[in-house]
Design an enzyme around this catalytic site. Structure first.
Site, PDB file in Angstrom:
ATOM      1  CG  ASP A   1      -8.241 -12.200   2.986  1.00 46.83           C
ATOM      2  OD1 ASP A   1      -8.701 -12.297   2.205  1.00 46.83           O
ATOM      3  OD2 ASP A   1      -8.036 -11.017   3.737  1.00 46.83           O
TER       4      ASP A   1
ATOM      5  CG  ASP B   1      -4.824  -9.990   0.307  1.00 41.77           C
ATOM      6  OD1 ASP B   1      -4.481  -9.996   1.389  1.00 41.77           O
ATOM      7  OD2 ASP B   1      -5.572  -9.143  -0.242  1.00 41.77           O
TER       8      ASP B   1
ATOM      9  CG  HIS C   1      -2.208  -1.121   1.211  1.00 44.36           C
ATOM     10  ND1 HIS C   1      -2.001  -1.963   2.223  1.00 44.36           N
ATOM     11  CD2 HIS C   1      -3.063  -1.313   0.338  1.00 44.36           C
ATOM     12  CE1 HIS C   1      -3.151  -2.897   1.732  1.00 44.36           C
ATOM     13  NE2 HIS C   1      -3.888  -2.372   0.728  1.00 44.36           N
TER      14      HIS C   1
ATOM     15  CD  GLU D   1      -7.249  -7.170  -4.582  1.00 43.08           C
ATOM     16  OE1 GLU D   1      -6.409  -6.169  -4.512  1.00 43.08           O
ATOM     17  OE2 GLU D   1      -7.706  -7.929  -3.685  1.00 43.08           O
TER      18      GLU D   1
ATOM     19  CG  HIS E   1     -11.890  -9.869  -3.207  1.00 44.28           C
ATOM     20  ND1 HIS E   1     -11.315  -8.767  -3.828  1.00 44.28           N
ATOM     21  CD2 HIS E   1     -11.489 -10.071  -1.910  1.00 44.28           C
ATOM     22  CE1 HIS E   1     -10.433  -8.392  -2.672  1.00 44.28           C
ATOM     23  NE2 HIS E   1     -10.890  -9.073  -1.886  1.00 44.28           N
TER      24      HIS E   1
ATOM     25  CG  ASP F   1     -12.003 -10.696   2.108  1.00 41.03           C
ATOM     26  OD1 ASP F   1     -11.574 -12.053   1.724  1.00 41.03           O
ATOM     27  OD2 ASP F   1     -11.400  -9.933   1.632  1.00 41.03           O
TER      28      ASP F   1
ATOM     29  CD  GLU G   1      -8.479 -11.348  -1.606  1.00 40.01           C
ATOM     30  OE1 GLU G   1      -7.791 -10.129  -1.883  1.00 40.01           O
ATOM     31  OE2 GLU G   1      -9.125 -11.571  -0.647  1.00 40.01           O
TER      32      GLU G   1
ATOM     33  CG  ASP H   1       1.944  -1.401   3.473  1.00 40.52           C
ATOM     34  OD1 ASP H   1       1.462  -1.210   4.559  1.00 40.52           O
ATOM     35  OD2 ASP H   1       0.935  -1.946   2.617  1.00 40.52           O
TER      36      ASP H   1
HETATM   37  C1  XUL Z   1      -9.039  -6.151   0.410  1.00 40.79           C
HETATM   38  C2  XUL Z   1      -7.813  -6.637  -0.142  1.00 40.79           C
HETATM   39  C3  XUL Z   1      -6.865  -5.400  -0.164  1.00 40.79           C
HETATM   40  C4  XUL Z   1      -6.194  -5.703  -1.449  1.00 40.79           C
HETATM   41  C5  XUL Z   1      -5.041  -4.468  -1.496  1.00 40.79           C
HETATM   42  O1  XUL Z   1     -10.061  -7.106   0.835  1.00 40.79           O
HETATM   43  O2  XUL Z   1      -7.769  -7.695  -0.662  1.00 40.79           O
HETATM   44  O3  XUL Z   1      -5.912  -5.872   0.807  1.00 40.79           O
HETATM   45  O4  XUL Z   1      -5.465  -6.636  -1.959  1.00 40.79           O
HETATM   46  O5  XUL Z   1      -5.337  -3.393  -1.231  1.00 40.79           O
HETATM   47 MN    MN Z   2      -6.383  -8.639  -2.072  1.00 38.52          MN
END
Ligand code: XUL
Ligand code: MN
Length: 345
Positions: A251, A284, A50, A175, A214, A249, A211, A53
């Site tokens: 992850d 992620d 980011h 994304e 997602h 979400d 992702e 970051d």
């Molecule tokens: C949120 C997500 C973020 C992006 C990067 O769900 O996946 O972390 O990957 O901004």
């Molecule tokens: Mn992501």
């Protein structure tokens, strides 16, 4: 010809401290240097950033200071043999982004979002990468009548165009995510992202990052989403992980909820020649809150190990037998073949 090798990437937020909406952090902070050390130890070559970051507190720094700090980060990466994969403007945590950035109902906030995104382009260039990832986090609504979706579409294109204009080398990977933190996001799927990119000032510089979680949250098959983007030459990044149905979400570790779906994702990357593009396989993934600090990077190691095992599974899949099943329209036999293969028979 030997099969192309995959390159792996991670984001510093993947080494989280275990906070969730109902409880505070449970692990000590991990320094950025330790994140980089972990990346090297686990065989990850790419770092996903980011903007803040890479340059903490960038809201309070001048554009030239931001670039100087990003250049210092680049030197640190170089010293460790690491590269920056992308920079994503983190618009969703700042007070100005409370109602979304590019589609905020406040014109001052929209201006702020575009300015901050341009700074992200500067950060990316100083880090030696040209890819900007846009996760349109709050670009949507909780109260459907609060924003006009026709206007929002135009505002999103305006923002994309401003980023493209900031530097002729900049490329954008959108994304998409259908919900969370908003109820309904304006760009929920890869189809939406590609359609938006095609209406931008320079469609050749707009692609997508997919992702797994997602896509599942959108009720879609992640491998089909990947295939659709690959066919268009637009799959510029992946965030592999897993998701157990329609909830927040999660992850999860890649393959943890649905190993067959993980296999299908790896297979489509193989079929689409993803490794040969040189683009990264990013994860992620989130460390479980219960995980003790000393083992809070195991989810990354496991995701990479599962990915590599599934590459072997994809490469050893009995394609000829599968083709015979398909030719005979014997999909039950194909089902059995896939399951037996995954079970190791
Ligand atoms: C949120 C997500 C973020 C992006 C990067 O769900 O996946 O972390 O990957 O901004
Ligand atoms: Mn992501």
């Amino acid at each position: 010809m030997p099969a192309a090798a995959y390159r792996f990437s991670l984001g510093p937020w993947n080494i989280g401290r275990g906070a969730d909406p109902f409880g505070p952090v449970v692990r000590p902070a991990v320094s950025f240097d330790d994140v980089l050390k972990t990346a090297v130890e686990l065989g990850f070559e790419g770092i996903q950033f980011h903007d803040d970051d890479a340059v903490p507190d960038l809201e309070n720094l001048s554009p030239s200071k931001i670039v100087a700090e990003a250049e210092a980060m680049k030197r640190k990466l170089d010293g460790l043999g690491l590269v920056a994969e992308f920079v994503a403007p983190r618009l969703w945590e700042h007070p100005s982004g409370i109602d979304g950035g590019y589609t905020s109902n406040d014109p001052a906030a929209r201006k702020w979002a575009i300015e901050r995104s341009k700074r992200s382009v500067d950060v990316a260039m100083a880090l030696g990468c040209d890819l900007i990832v846009l996760w349109p986090a709050r670009e949507g609504t909780a109260v459907r009548e609060s924003k006009n979706p026709v206007t929002a579409s135009a505002q999103l294109i305006e923002a994309i165009n401003a980023i493209l204009a900031a530097n002729p080398k900049a490329r954008i990977a959108i994304e998409p995510k259908p919900n969370e933190p908003v109820d309904h996001a304006f760009i929920p799927t890869i189809g939406h992202a590609l359609a938006l990119g095609s209406r931008s000032a320079d469609p050749a510089r707009v692609g997508v990052l997919i992702e797994t979680a997602h896509a599942i949250l959108a009720g879609l098959d992640p491998s089909d989403e990947m295939g659709f983007a690959l066919a268009a030459g637009k799959l510029w990044g992946v965030h592999l992980n897993d998701q157990n149905g329609l909830k927040f979400d999660q992850d999860k570790v890649f393959g943890a909820a649905n190993l067959r779906s993980a296999f299908d994702q790896v297979r489509v990357l193989e079929q689409g020649g993803y490794a040969a593009t040189g683009r990264f396989v990013g994860f992620d993934v989130k460390a479980q809150r219960t995980q003790k600090a000393e083992a809070a990077t195991a989810h990354l190691a496991t995701s990479k190990a599962v990915f590599l095992r599934l590459v072997e599974k994809a490469r050893s899949f009995p394609e000829t037998t599968a083709a015979q099943c398909i030719a005979a329209r014997d999909y039950e036999a194909l089902e059995r073949l896939v399951l037996e293969h995954l079970l190791g028979g």
